[in-house]
Write an enzyme that holds these catalytic residues in place. Structure first.
Site: not given
Ligand code: BGP
Length: 488
Positions: A170, A388
């Site tokens: 990202e 993800e």
């Molecule tokens: C994405 C990231 C992850 C994870 C996920 C959930 O943007 O790649 O590492 O953190 O988001 O985000 P959050 O923990 O802010 O809910």
């Protein structure tokens, strides 16, 4: 497009789950590891929820065998994890830390022993602090050389064991949060610096892929991008144009560079007119063109909706006092101004009246997932790997000691159903990694925003025993994997 019957997922489809080093490992200074920019940033008062940090996280560094055993009992086919650069090179460059390398090789061996495909992310945000201090991090081209050395060490050691490699996680999110909204390191609010650093990261991505071709000829490599489709608020041609601008600014700005080796014309020109376009040196564009990925990793949580921007162009400084939605990584907008591109007023973010939101205000949009997969596949013609997707929620342990996370099952079920429709539409998909396998540290939201199939018994303030408890969704995903999504 309508289908009588949905097609099956490919036989060798990689049903997986994902994580990132800083969010799970802990052991922040063990066995020769150097500090990263996140080790420092989380200690700045007010930056993270209740001051949480990854010093201990969920102690995966010491419990990886237990975690992988749970993966194998679930029947997981792939596990995406990231390597902490400063475990391998404590100063970011130079001397290699043998113990750090051993850890990841042991992890990979353990996965392979259980027939779980390792998917290795090279960079999930934790730049070695030494590089930030010495060179100003990604703002200097010196860091490209350091990244190349880091890649070379990993390709050399793990290139024969790991097939799937992710370069940057990202890039759109960590550059915007880090250089524009000061909600990630290096804690800056400067769009000129953002676009300069982003360009240097593009070059590092290209160098990493070029080197990969030489050192890991049989492997597959690509970036993981945080993709959000953009809807126009109405059918008004002005809103439609605004949504095209937003797609250009939020998505193509990165994906065109990865896949076509060039920046999208309209956004580049807008940035140039504002004096914030990146500096392109001779040879840069040639390099970018030489590094087409094998696949695109797609992280999908939600997209956004935009309208024509009626707000006057403002300087970034005048917007810095405003609150912004740190939980909204793709359309990071100041709440009041609601403008994604204040200095380049190409569109204005809006609420979507058709969508519900999670407890953290993220829209829930399974159909948007299908839209996303189709858009990216149509535009770039590369196999996709969902790296993800998942739901952050406050899970509760019942008196019986179970976690009945039906809402997560429902969320994942709907998204996987839309993914199956995308496959039936003709999208080529390698696999799907849910975020996340165990509960873990949310960068800015502590431990109560849980994503895992496996509950980890700890809170913000109390590490407890960190007992692992499979949730209801764990058993649900196990069944889904067993029949390859046939009965979804
Ligand atoms: C994405 C990231 C992850 C994870 C996920 C959930 O943007 O790649 O590492 O953190 O988001 O985000 P959050 O923990 O802010 O809910």
């Amino acid at each position: 497009m309508y289908h009588d019957k949905l097609e099956a997922f490919p036989e060798d489809f990689l049903w997986g789950a994902a994580s990132a080093a800083y969010q799970i490992e802990g052991a922040f200074d063990a066995d020769g590891k150097g500090p990263s920019i996140w080790d420092e940033f989380t200690k700045i008062p007010g930056k993270t929820f209740e001051g949480t940090n990854g010093d201990v996280a969920i102690d995966h560094y010491n419990r990886y065998k237990e975690d992988i055993r749970l993966m194998s009992e679930m029947g997981l086919k792939a596990y995406r994890f990231s390597v902490s650069w400063s475990r391998i090179l404590p100063d970011g460059e130079g001397k290699v830390n043998k113990e750090g390398l051993d850890f990841y090789e042991n992890l990979v061996d353990e996965l392979i022993a259980y027939n779980i495909e390792p998917v290795l992310t090279l960079y999930h945000w934790d730049l070695p602090l030494a590089l930030q201090e010495k060179y100003k991090g990604w703002e200097s081209r010196e860091v490209i050389q350091a990244f190349k050395q880091y890649c070379q060490v990993l390709y050399g050691r793990l290139g024969k064991k790991v097939t799937y490699w992710v370069t940057f996680n990202e890039q759109n999110v960590f550059t915007s949060m880090g250089y524009r909204w000061a909600s990630h390191p290096p804690n800056a609010t400067d769009t000129k610096r953002l676009f300069e650093a982003n360009h240097i990261i593009n070059l590092a991505n290209a160098e990493a892929i070029k080197l990969f071709r030489k050192m890991v000829p049989k492997g597959k490599i690509g970036p993981s991008f945080g993709y959000g489709p953009v809807y126009p608020l109405s059918a008004s041609p002005d809103d439609v144009l605004a949504s095209e601008n937003a797609t250009d600014f939020n998505n193509s700005w990165w994906l065109d560079v990865y896949c076509k080796g060039k920046y999208p014309t309209f956004t580049f020109k807008q940035l140039e007119r504002k004096g914030i376009a990146p500096t392109i040196e001779s040879g840069d564009l040639e390099l970018l063109k030489q590094a087409k990925p094998d696949f695109l990793g797609i992280n999908y949580y939600h997209g956004g909706t935009v309208a024509q921007n009626k707000i006057e162009s403002k300087s970034i400084e005048s917007l810095n006092d405003k609150n912004f939605s740190a939980t909204d990584p793709y359309l990071m907008q100041p709440k009041e101004e609601q403008s994604q591109s204040p200095e380049v007023p190409m569109f204005q973010s809006s609420e979507n009246p058709y969508l519900n939101k999670t407890e953290w205000g993220w829209e829930i949009d399974p159909v948007g997932f299908r839209v996303a997969l189709r858009e990216v596949y149509a535009r770039y013609d590369l196999p996709l790997f969902v790296t993800e997707n998942g739901l952050g929620a406050k899970d509760m342990v019942t008196d019986e000691g179970t976690i009945e996370d039906d809402y997560r099952i429902d969320y994942l079920n709907q998204h996987i159903m839309e993914m199956k429709k995308a496959v039936t539409d003709g999208v080529e998909l390698i696999g799907y990694c849910a975020w996340s396998f165990t509960d873990l540290l949310s960068w800015l939201n502590g431990y109560k925003k849980r994503y895992g199939f496996v509950y980890v018994d700890r809170t913000e303030q109390d590490e407890k025993e960190m007992r692992r408890i499979p949730k209801k969704s764990y058993h649900w995903y196990k069944e889904l994997i067993a029949d390859n999504g046939e009965n979804i």
